[in-house]
Design a protein around this motif. Structure first.
Motif, PDB file in Angstrom:
ATOM      1  N   ALA A 135       0.761  -1.186  -0.023  1.00 52.65           N
ATOM      2  CA  ALA A 135      -0.044   0.158   0.116  1.00 52.65           C
ATOM      3  C   ALA A 135       0.899   1.174   0.070  1.00 52.65           C
ATOM      4  O   ALA A 135       0.534   2.328  -0.674  1.00 52.65           O
ATOM      5  N   SER A 136       1.906   1.347   0.630  1.00 50.42           N
ATOM      6  CA  SER A 136       2.672   2.542   0.845  1.00 50.42           C
ATOM      7  C   SER A 136       3.565   2.855  -0.580  1.00 50.42           C
ATOM      8  O   SER A 136       3.477   4.083  -0.914  1.00 50.42           O
TER       9      SER A 136
ATOM     10  N   VAL B 110       0.786   4.845  -2.502  1.00 50.19           N
ATOM     11  CA  VAL B 110       0.616   6.163  -2.019  1.00 50.19           C
ATOM     12  C   VAL B 110       1.701   7.031  -2.851  1.00 50.19           C
ATOM     13  O   VAL B 110       1.496   8.243  -3.430  1.00 50.19           O
ATOM     14  N   ARG B 111       2.770   6.373  -2.921  1.00 51.30           N
ATOM     15  CA  ARG B 111       4.145   7.266  -3.759  1.00 51.30           C
ATOM     16  C   ARG B 111       3.826   7.358  -5.108  1.00 51.30           C
ATOM     17  O   ARG B 111       4.413   8.087  -5.941  1.00 51.30           O
TER      18      ARG B 111
ATOM     19  N   GLU C 151      -1.286  16.631  13.590  1.00 53.37           N
ATOM     20  CA  GLU C 151      -0.278  15.491  13.341  1.00 53.37           C
ATOM     21  C   GLU C 151      -1.034  14.354  12.393  1.00 53.37           C
ATOM     22  O   GLU C 151      -0.054  13.913  11.740  1.00 53.37           O
TER      23      GLU C 151
ATOM     24  N   GLU D 199      -0.104  15.936   9.139  1.00 49.85           N
ATOM     25  CA  GLU D 199       1.177  15.484   8.918  1.00 49.85           C
ATOM     26  C   GLU D 199       1.623  14.361   8.321  1.00 49.85           C
ATOM     27  O   GLU D 199       2.318  13.912   7.436  1.00 49.85           O
ATOM     28  N   LEU D 200       0.761  13.283   9.092  1.00 50.03           N
ATOM     29  CA  LEU D 200       0.981  12.080   8.744  1.00 50.03           C
ATOM     30  C   LEU D 200       0.617  11.688   7.169  1.00 50.03           C
ATOM     31  O   LEU D 200       1.249  11.218   6.568  1.00 50.03           O
TER      32      LEU D 200
ATOM     33  N   TYR E  66       3.312  12.725   4.675  1.00 51.23           N
ATOM     34  CA  TYR E  66       4.591  11.920   5.200  1.00 51.23           C
ATOM     35  C   TYR E  66       5.521  12.036   4.072  1.00 51.23           C
ATOM     36  O   TYR E  66       6.596  12.103   4.594  1.00 51.23           O
ATOM     37  N   LEU E  67       5.109  11.899   2.973  1.00 51.38           N
ATOM     38  CA  LEU E  67       6.036  11.667   1.986  1.00 51.38           C
ATOM     39  C   LEU E  67       6.513  13.059   1.281  1.00 51.38           C
ATOM     40  O   LEU E  67       7.374  13.071   0.517  1.00 51.38           O
ATOM     41  N   LEU E  68       5.994  14.213   1.685  1.00 49.39           N
ATOM     42  CA  LEU E  68       6.491  15.321   1.454  1.00 49.39           C
ATOM     43  C   LEU E  68       7.748  15.704   2.049  1.00 49.39           C
ATOM     44  O   LEU E  68       7.814  15.493   3.322  1.00 49.39           O
ATOM     45  N   ARG E  69       8.772  16.382   1.559  1.00 50.21           N
ATOM     46  CA  ARG E  69       9.936  16.684   2.035  1.00 50.21           C
ATOM     47  C   ARG E  69      10.144  18.017   2.731  1.00 50.21           C
ATOM     48  O   ARG E  69      10.809  18.483   3.379  1.00 50.21           O
TER      49      ARG E  69
ATOM     50  N   ARG F 252       8.772  21.633   4.361  1.00 53.86           N
ATOM     51  CA  ARG F 252       7.637  22.207   5.332  1.00 53.86           C
ATOM     52  C   ARG F 252       6.810  23.324   4.746  1.00 53.86           C
ATOM     53  O   ARG F 252       5.936  23.532   4.968  1.00 53.86           O
TER      54      ARG F 252
ATOM     55  N   ARG G 282      -6.671  14.265   4.644  1.00 60.41           N
ATOM     56  CA  ARG G 282      -5.345  13.427   4.578  1.00 60.41           C
ATOM     57  C   ARG G 282      -5.132  12.821   3.618  1.00 60.41           C
ATOM     58  O   ARG G 282      -3.695  12.628   2.978  1.00 60.41           O
TER      59      ARG G 282
END
Lengths: 239, 288
Positions: free
Chosen positions: A74-75, A78-79, A99, A102-103, A106-109, A111, A151
């Motif tokens: 699954a991960s 998402v990518r 949070e 933010e999860l 998660y794949l965004l690098r 801020r 999300r």
């Protein structure tokens, strides 16, 4: 009509020895909103779980963006631009709304990019901005669903899968949520595959409809409005 | 019994309690993440202590100097344990999971005995020695340094879990691994990381203990038993809860020895454990 984004060919899947989906074939093209309807136990959730790699099909092929994806975790999906809003939302209850978001990112690098994406989801669901520091477990059912959809949208997915997003929501919230989904699909070109039991809500935004029953696709309708008044849908449900 | 003796006991209990808490934190982290009890946790501690001892014995590295090395080695051991054993038994019945880590414990202990013998070893003349006097109470410097080190390590662990992106992903994986995978989190990597961090915690604790404690193949047994009690008291998987629970275990152990009888100090600890498990099975502080 856009290019083929997702295609299932003769997919059979289930849990242990119990076969739930039997030789299911369907396709989703770029930019479409496809609704999958059907009674309880039809295999809608199993279809979505199989597409997303949460369940491995025992036979058949799943092709996403021209590539076979059966057995991919699954991960990785998402990518690869897929997102799933699971049944019940599955928010991380002890964590805050911020949070949880933010999860989702998660794949965004970066801020800065995260903040930009947050603004995008706040534009869709302004109520979430007020709840940022609140525990996700203390949100109302509607707010949880908004959080779950946000999300999933935060990574700007190419294909958004939703499993019963209207479950447990008031009619007003369902209307609001489906309006947002329609907007996302129109404005961002996000392709949507939505599994629903709320027929009216789903037909309101869908460009094509599949009806499932007992693990099979029993109907494909290219003009969803025809299902609103006629008894074709009723026939498909009970045939 | 004088007040001084009692206070002395409380200080001793507090200092040991912080070390128990650090050992238990690693165990709790792994359990919280995967609901697997690592029965080889005590043997990981033993390996950390032997690693520290041999660093001193071969290269004259003080335990405080070799601590990062020991923590790193244990981190790798934890990751290797996950990839070599745990990954293969994730979907297996619980008994298989229990016997896998139990078998690893027996193997590591026997291997240590075969390689290094059953004798007690001690790091002689470590940098930190002696004791200090605080208002008439004496505190062993090695114990003080070790417990301060344990608190610092615990604080770092807490910061990592609560304040970093990876920590957030660990929390998400612990709460709902499938939902975590929908966020793009590679949950298997998180499991491996959790094992690495859990083992690194005992790595730090082992290095700190070696300053003042004997090293022998069975040394992990007592500490791991107390760590299990701390994990149960703190709430299975509740890492912050283990800090308080570790301190409670340390205090009850010392005060039980003082107030009842030294031979019965562990009885007091296990009675409290039994009462908590029977009355409040989720532990004093609930799940993380």
């Amino acid at each position: 009509m856009g290019a083929r984004l997702l295609e299932l060919s003769d997919v059979t899947a289930g849990y242990d020895k119990k076969v739930v989906l039997e030789r299911v074939s369907l396709r989703v093209d770029e930019g479409e909103i496809v609704a999958m309807l059907g009674p309880n136990g039809a295999g809608k959730t199993t279809t979505v779980r199989t597409i997303f790699g949460l369940l491995r099909p025992s036979q058949g092929a799943i092709v996403y963006r021209g590539r076979r994806i059966e057995g991919t975790r699954a991960s990785e999906h998402v990518r690869d631009g897929m997102a799933l809003v699971p049944q019940g939302g599955r928010v991380f209850a002890p964590l805050s709304v911020a949070e949880n978001l933010e999860l989702g990112a998660y794949l965004l690098r970066s801020r800065e990019e995260l903040h930009r994406r947050l603004e995008e989801v706040f534009a869709l669901f302004p109520r979430l901005r007020e709840r940022l520091s609140q525990r996700a477990g203390s949100l109302s059912g509607g707010e949880r669903q908004m959080l779950s959809i946000s999300r999933a949208l935060i990574l700007r997915p190419r294909l958004l899968l939703l499993d019963e997003p209207s479950e447990g929501l008031s009619p007003l919230l369902v209307k609001e949520m489906f309006a947002v989904l329609g907007r996302v699909a129109r404005e961002r070109g996000t392709t949507v595959l939505v599994v629903e039991q709320n027929v009216r809500a789903a037909l309101g935004i869908a460009s094509r409809v599949y009806v499932m029953r007992l693990g099979h696709i029993v109907m494909e309708e290219r003009d969803p409005s025809r299902l609103l008044d006629g008894d074709a849908l009723r026939r498909a449900y009970i045939s | 019994m004088t007040v001084e003796v009692l206070l002395q006991g409380i200080i001793g209990g507090l200092l040991m309690g912080f070390i128990y808490a650090l050992i238990a934190a690693g165990l709790s982290l792994i359990f919280g993440l995967m609901e697997i009890v690592n029965f080889a946790h005590g043997e990981f501690l033993m390996l950390a202590m032997f690693s520290t001892f041999w660093a001193w014995s071969l290269w004259r590295l003080d335990p405080l100097v070799s601590l990062p090395l020991t923590a790193g080695l244990l981190f790798l051991l934890g990751m290797a344990t996950y990839h070599g054993i745990i990954r293969w038994i994730l979907g297996a019945p619980m008994l298989a999971q229990i016997f896998a880590t139990f078998g690893l414990a027996v193997f590591l202990r026997s291997a240590a005995q075969a390689l290094w013998g059953a004798d007690f070893q001690l790091v002689k003349n470590p940098w930190v020695q002696g004791r200090i006097s605080l208002g008439g109470l004496y505190v062993g410097l090695p114990q003080l340094v070790a417990s301060v080190g344990a608190v610092v390590a615990f604080g770092f662990l807490y910061w990592f879990i609560r304040r970093t992106e990876t920590g957030l992903a660990l929390q998400a994986t612990a709460q709902d691994r499938q939902a975590a995978s929908l966020m793009g989190i590679h949950t298997e990597r998180m499991f491996a990381l959790g094992w690495g961090i859990g083992a690194a915690c005992v790595g730090v604790a082992g290095a700190l203990l070696t300053i003042f404690f004997y090293v022998f193949p069975d040394v992990g047994a007592t500490f791991s038993l107390l760590a299990y009690v701390a994990v149960a008291l703190g709430g299975f998987g509740n890492v912050p809860g283990t800090l308080a629970a570790g301190v409670i275990v340390g205090l009850v152990e010392v005060l039980g020895g003082l107030l009842i009888a030294p031979a019965l100090k562990y009885v007091a600890v296990f009675v409290i454990y039994l009462v908590v498990v029977l009355v409040r099975p989720q532990g004093l502080f609930g799940r993380f």
